[in-house]
Design a protein around this motif. Structure first.
Motif, PDB file in Angstrom:
ATOM      1  N   ALA A 179       0.825  -1.212   0.000  1.00 49.52           N
ATOM      2  CA  ALA A 179       0.000   0.000   0.000  1.00 49.52           C
ATOM      3  C   ALA A 179       0.858   1.260   0.000  1.00 49.52           C
ATOM      4  O   ALA A 179       0.495   2.268  -0.615  1.00 49.52           O
ATOM      5  N   VAL A 180       2.020   1.220   0.683  1.00 53.32           N
ATOM      6  CA  VAL A 180       2.925   2.364   0.703  1.00 53.32           C
ATOM      7  C   VAL A 180       3.548   2.580  -0.675  1.00 53.32           C
ATOM      8  O   VAL A 180       3.675   3.709  -1.152  1.00 53.32           O
ATOM      9  N   LYS A 181       3.919   1.489  -1.337  1.00 53.30           N
ATOM     10  CA  LYS A 181       4.572   1.589  -2.635  1.00 53.30           C
ATOM     11  C   LYS A 181       3.594   1.897  -3.766  1.00 53.30           C
ATOM     12  O   LYS A 181       3.975   2.418  -4.810  1.00 53.30           O
ATOM     13  N   ILE A 182       2.301   1.538  -3.572  1.00 52.87           N
ATOM     14  CA  ILE A 182       1.280   1.810  -4.594  1.00 52.87           C
ATOM     15  C   ILE A 182       0.163   2.618  -3.931  1.00 52.87           C
ATOM     16  O   ILE A 182      -0.909   2.092  -3.609  1.00 52.87           O
ATOM     17  N   PRO A 183       0.403   3.912  -3.688  1.00 48.79           N
ATOM     18  CA  PRO A 183      -0.584   4.732  -2.950  1.00 48.79           C
ATOM     19  C   PRO A 183      -1.744   5.180  -3.822  1.00 48.79           C
ATOM     20  O   PRO A 183      -1.966   6.359  -4.038  1.00 48.79           O
ATOM     21  N   GLU A 196      10.150   5.406   5.283  1.00 51.79           N
ATOM     22  CA  GLU A 196       9.191   4.570   4.552  1.00 51.79           C
ATOM     23  C   GLU A 196       8.967   3.250   5.291  1.00 51.79           C
ATOM     24  O   GLU A 196       9.905   2.652   5.815  1.00 51.79           O
ATOM     25  N   TYR A 197       7.720   2.809   5.303  1.00 54.65           N
ATOM     26  CA  TYR A 197       7.396   1.537   5.964  1.00 54.65           C
ATOM     27  C   TYR A 197       7.867   0.360   5.115  1.00 54.65           C
ATOM     28  O   TYR A 197       7.646   0.323   3.909  1.00 54.65           O
ATOM     29  N   ARG A 198       8.490  -0.584   5.759  1.00 54.76           N
ATOM     30  CA  ARG A 198       8.817  -1.862   5.135  1.00 54.76           C
ATOM     31  C   ARG A 198       8.454  -2.976   6.098  1.00 54.76           C
ATOM     32  O   ARG A 198       8.622  -2.830   7.316  1.00 54.76           O
ATOM     33  N   VAL A 199       7.961  -4.092   5.565  1.00 58.42           N
ATOM     34  CA  VAL A 199       7.526  -5.193   6.418  1.00 58.42           C
ATOM     35  C   VAL A 199       8.694  -5.669   7.271  1.00 58.42           C
ATOM     36  O   VAL A 199       9.795  -5.878   6.774  1.00 58.42           O
ATOM     37  N   PRO A 200       8.488  -5.775   8.577  1.00 55.85           N
ATOM     38  CA  PRO A 200       9.578  -6.229   9.453  1.00 55.85           C
ATOM     39  C   PRO A 200       9.926  -7.689   9.214  1.00 55.85           C
ATOM     40  O   PRO A 200       9.118  -8.462   8.704  1.00 55.85           O
ATOM     41  N   TRP A 201      11.154  -8.051   9.583  1.00 56.34           N
ATOM     42  CA  TRP A 201      11.643  -9.432   9.486  1.00 56.34           C
ATOM     43  C   TRP A 201      11.502  -9.998   8.070  1.00 56.34           C
ATOM     44  O   TRP A 201      11.149 -11.146   7.880  1.00 56.34           O
ATOM     45  N   TYR A 202      11.722  -9.129   7.085  1.00 60.03           N
ATOM     46  CA  TYR A 202      11.712  -9.583   5.692  1.00 60.03           C
ATOM     47  C   TYR A 202      12.884 -10.533   5.475  1.00 60.03           C
ATOM     48  O   TYR A 202      13.985 -10.272   5.957  1.00 60.03           O
ATOM     49  N   PRO A 203      12.721 -11.676   4.780  1.00 59.58           N
ATOM     50  CA  PRO A 203      11.522 -12.144   4.079  1.00 59.58           C
ATOM     51  C   PRO A 203      10.660 -13.116   4.889  1.00 59.58           C
ATOM     52  O   PRO A 203       9.769 -13.748   4.326  1.00 59.58           O
ATOM     53  N   VAL A 204      10.930 -13.245   6.198  1.00 60.42           N
ATOM     54  CA  VAL A 204      10.218 -14.262   6.990  1.00 60.42           C
ATOM     55  C   VAL A 204       8.722 -13.996   7.034  1.00 60.42           C
ATOM     56  O   VAL A 204       7.907 -14.898   6.762  1.00 60.42           O
ATOM     57  N   ILE A 205       8.332 -12.750   7.386  1.00 61.10           N
ATOM     58  CA  ILE A 205       6.905 -12.432   7.523  1.00 61.10           C
ATOM     59  C   ILE A 205       6.144 -12.637   6.203  1.00 61.10           C
ATOM     60  O   ILE A 205       5.090 -13.297   6.191  1.00 61.10           O
ATOM     61  N   PRO A 206       6.641 -12.107   5.059  1.00 63.75           N
ATOM     62  CA  PRO A 206       5.931 -12.369   3.805  1.00 63.75           C
ATOM     63  C   PRO A 206       5.838 -13.856   3.474  1.00 63.75           C
ATOM     64  O   PRO A 206       4.806 -14.328   2.975  1.00 63.75           O
ATOM     65  N   LEU A 207       6.917 -14.607   3.757  1.00 61.85           N
ATOM     66  CA  LEU A 207       6.886 -16.046   3.460  1.00 61.85           C
ATOM     67  C   LEU A 207       5.868 -16.770   4.326  1.00 61.85           C
ATOM     68  O   LEU A 207       5.170 -17.683   3.855  1.00 61.85           O
ATOM     69  N   VAL A 208       5.748 -16.383   5.601  1.00 60.87           N
ATOM     70  CA  VAL A 208       4.731 -16.983   6.481  1.00 60.87           C
ATOM     71  C   VAL A 208       3.339 -16.737   5.914  1.00 60.87           C
ATOM     72  O   VAL A 208       2.496 -17.648   5.858  1.00 60.87           O
ATOM     73  N   SER A 209       3.079 -15.494   5.467  1.00 61.46           N
ATOM     74  CA  SER A 209       1.754 -15.161   4.924  1.00 61.46           C
ATOM     75  C   SER A 209       1.472 -15.934   3.641  1.00 61.46           C
ATOM     76  O   SER A 209       0.360 -16.438   3.443  1.00 61.46           O
ATOM     77  N   ILE A 210       2.472 -16.060   2.781  1.00 62.05           N
ATOM     78  CA  ILE A 210       2.282 -16.754   1.498  1.00 62.05           C
ATOM     79  C   ILE A 210       2.103 -18.249   1.711  1.00 62.05           C
ATOM     80  O   ILE A 210       1.182 -18.866   1.159  1.00 62.05           O
ATOM     81  N   GLU A 267      -1.342   7.810   5.302  1.00 58.85           N
ATOM     82  CA  GLU A 267      -1.782   8.894   6.173  1.00 58.85           C
ATOM     83  C   GLU A 267      -1.335   8.725   7.620  1.00 58.85           C
ATOM     84  O   GLU A 267      -1.852   9.364   8.531  1.00 58.85           O
ATOM     85  N   VAL A 268      -0.339   7.837   7.832  1.00 63.18           N
ATOM     86  CA  VAL A 268       0.148   7.561   9.181  1.00 63.18           C
ATOM     87  C   VAL A 268       1.446   8.314   9.428  1.00 63.18           C
ATOM     88  O   VAL A 268       2.349   8.327   8.595  1.00 63.18           O
ATOM     89  N   LYS A 269       1.525   8.960  10.589  1.00 59.30           N
ATOM     90  CA  LYS A 269       2.762   9.632  10.983  1.00 59.30           C
ATOM     91  C   LYS A 269       3.851   8.584  11.219  1.00 59.30           C
ATOM     92  O   LYS A 269       3.599   7.563  11.856  1.00 59.30           O
ATOM     93  N   ASN A 270       5.043   8.852  10.713  1.00 60.16           N
ATOM     94  CA  ASN A 270       6.184   7.963  10.908  1.00 60.16           C
ATOM     95  C   ASN A 270       5.783   6.504  10.658  1.00 60.16           C
ATOM     96  O   ASN A 270       5.847   5.657  11.569  1.00 60.16           O
ATOM     97  N   PRO A 271       5.327   6.174   9.436  1.00 60.15           N
ATOM     98  CA  PRO A 271       4.753   4.855   9.166  1.00 60.15           C
ATOM     99  C   PRO A 271       5.683   3.690   9.435  1.00 60.15           C
ATOM    100  O   PRO A 271       5.232   2.610   9.793  1.00 60.15           O
ATOM    101  N   SER A 272       7.014   3.881   9.272  1.00 60.10           N
ATOM    102  CA  SER A 272       7.936   2.761   9.484  1.00 60.10           C
ATOM    103  C   SER A 272       7.904   2.253  10.917  1.00 60.10           C
ATOM    104  O   SER A 272       8.201   1.088  11.180  1.00 60.10           O
ATOM    105  N   LYS A 273       7.524   3.130  11.865  1.00 55.37           N
ATOM    106  CA  LYS A 273       7.429   2.721  13.265  1.00 55.37           C
ATOM    107  C   LYS A 273       5.991   2.489  13.708  1.00 55.37           C
ATOM    108  O   LYS A 273       5.677   1.501  14.377  1.00 55.37           O
ATOM    109  N   VAL A 274       5.092   3.403  13.329  1.00 53.79           N
ATOM    110  CA  VAL A 274       3.713   3.350  13.829  1.00 53.79           C
ATOM    111  C   VAL A 274       2.920   2.217  13.182  1.00 53.79           C
ATOM    112  O   VAL A 274       2.184   1.493  13.862  1.00 53.79           O
TER     113      VAL A 274
END
Length: 441
Positions: A68-72, A382-396, A216-223
């Motif tokens: 969503a951040v990369k394709i706003p 910029e927000y990036r999914v934490p623990w990449y690539p583990v989290i995306p792989l778990v979801s997939i 629309e989130v303040k400091n998206p990489s943390k929040v």
């Protein structure tokens, strides 16, 4: 004030957290405990299915937020897939939402509402389809009058879904005395952990909307990761606790037999006839609100496709009422197919079909993060999914497990979903040919 792509970054943790919870908590938590138990025949495994569904949801929510951040852009899943994979797969995702996912969800919720209302007034069980269709038609009429009317209904029903969850959980854990863990019982269903997880994912559905606030989130990489993780952990905990509370009040076999009426029956045991009826009304309000939300939002997909002349009779489905400002024919299209589904399939099959069909495309969206990471530089904050690539792989992998297992165990419904989706291909090619001919003349 931070600003990017025209969007003001005004949302802090509390706002983002509230949006996550509001997007996901709906009616499924009241409707699916018996179904999940029925597929497992074991109360402990049933709770593990809710846990597994929650883990998939958290991993998916964290992953899709990066997309969503990369394709706003507006459009959600339809836009993400089109941007990454091209117009053909993008069209199929929109087509699937138009002819399968949205109508099946609306049909399932309509039938669930009809069943609960018939049970509430002790009306004959056969009335549930008629009640469901009348409810869908009523909400269709309200949403035809304008988004404002549908929005009012949505606002009024928002709190209705939270009160029963809280009261059943607290008092069920406090007063119940039935055994919760390790309860084995005979079920008419064959054991299927994947089908149980699929049923929980109907209750967790809505997680993809958490990405809609990313810009629309303040400091998206943390929040954002904190809001998504905290929000979805709270939802997972609430879902597991209400299942434990219901099992603490009703024997597992009775929960299965009661189906979608289990939560209402537990309320009556806990609070007496009057209190039970009040909470049953709260559950009905929750489902009514969920159904209204689907009728309010989902016709916007075929409308957007019609605007781009991707559908047959696009001029018809792109029509907007001059008086009410609503996409009238797109609303009729979605609810019309939904009513047909209600007449030929039961609520649980419809919810399974809807969840299976959307998860096929969720997998494409989740894999898109890997494609977008190639060659892209991270911007400050910029927000990036934490623990990449583990989290995306778990979801997939979790999503693949559910989709492939469902394809194996429920081949007829799964293949029907796939075939109805693929029917869109010749329509896409035909519409593309028509557009070329029109532009060349």
């Amino acid at each position: 004030m931070q600003q990017q792509n025209g969007l003001r970054r005004d949302l802090g943790f509390v706002h983002a957290f509230s949006i996550v919870v509001g997007c996901v908590i709906g009616s499924g938590v009241f409707l699916k405990p018996g179904v999940v138990l029925g597929y497992t025949g074991d109360s402990t495994i049933a709770l593990l299915a809710w846990l597994f569904g929650g883990i998939i949801t958290i991993a998916s929510g964290l992953t899709i937020a990066e997309l969503a951040v990369k394709i706003p852009k507006t459009g959600g899943l339809y836009t993400y897939i089109e941007e990454v994979y091209g117009s053909t797969l993008g069209f199929l995702s929109g087509w699937m939402q138009t002819v399968i996912y949205a109508p099946a969800l609306i049909g399932a919720l309509g039938l669930y509402f009809g069943s609960l209302l018939a049970h509430f007034f002790s009306w004959p069980e056969g009335w549930q389809t008629v009640i469901g269709i009348i409810t869908v038609l009523f909400l269709t009429g309200m949403n035809l009058l304008g988004a404002r009317f549908g929005g009012w209904i949505q606002t009024l029903t928002t709190f209705g879904k939270l009160v029963p969850v809280f009261l059943i959980t607290v008092f069920g854990l406090w007063y119940g005395d039935s055994q919760v863990l390790g309860v084995l019982f005979k079920s008419s269903q064959e054991f299927s952990f994947s089908s149980a997880v699929l049923a929980t994912l109907f209750a967790y559905d809505g997680w993809i909307l958490v990405g809609s606030v990313a810009g629309e989130v303040k400091n998206p990489s943390k929040v954002l990761p904190k809001a998504i993780t905290a929000g979805l952990l709270l939802i997972m905990a609430a879902y597991m606790l209400i299942n434990i509370a219901i099992l603490h009040v009703l024997p597992a076999g009775q929960v299965v037999a009661l189906g979608e009426n289990a939560a209402g029956t537990a309320s009556t045991i806990l609070f007496g006839d009057f209190g039970g009826k009040l909470l049953s009304i709260g559950i009905l309000v929750s489902i009514f609100g969920s159904l209204n939300g689907k009728i309010l939002s989902m016709p916007r997909v075929p409308y957007a496709m019609a605007i781009r002349r991707q559908l047959p009779f696009s001029s018809v489905f792109a029509y907007v009422s001059k008086r009410f400002g609503t996409p009238v024919n797109s609303i009729f299209l979605i609810t019309g197919i939904g009513i047909i589904f209600m007449c030929v399939l039961d609520s649980n099959r419809l919810s399974d079909i809807a969840t299976f069909s959307i998860f096929v495309f969720y997998i494409f969206a989740l894999m898109a993060v890997f494609r977008l990471r190639k060659g892209s530089e991270m911007k400050p904050g910029e927000y990036r999914v934490p623990w990449y690539p583990v989290i995306p792989l778990v979801s997939i992998l979790g999503s693949l497990f559910v989709v492939l297992s469902t394809l194996w165990e429920k081949p007829m419904d799964s293949l029907m979903s796939i075939l109805l989706t693929l029917v869109g291909l010749p329509l896409f090619w035909y519409q593309g040919k028509k557009k070329k001919e029109t532009s060349s003349n």
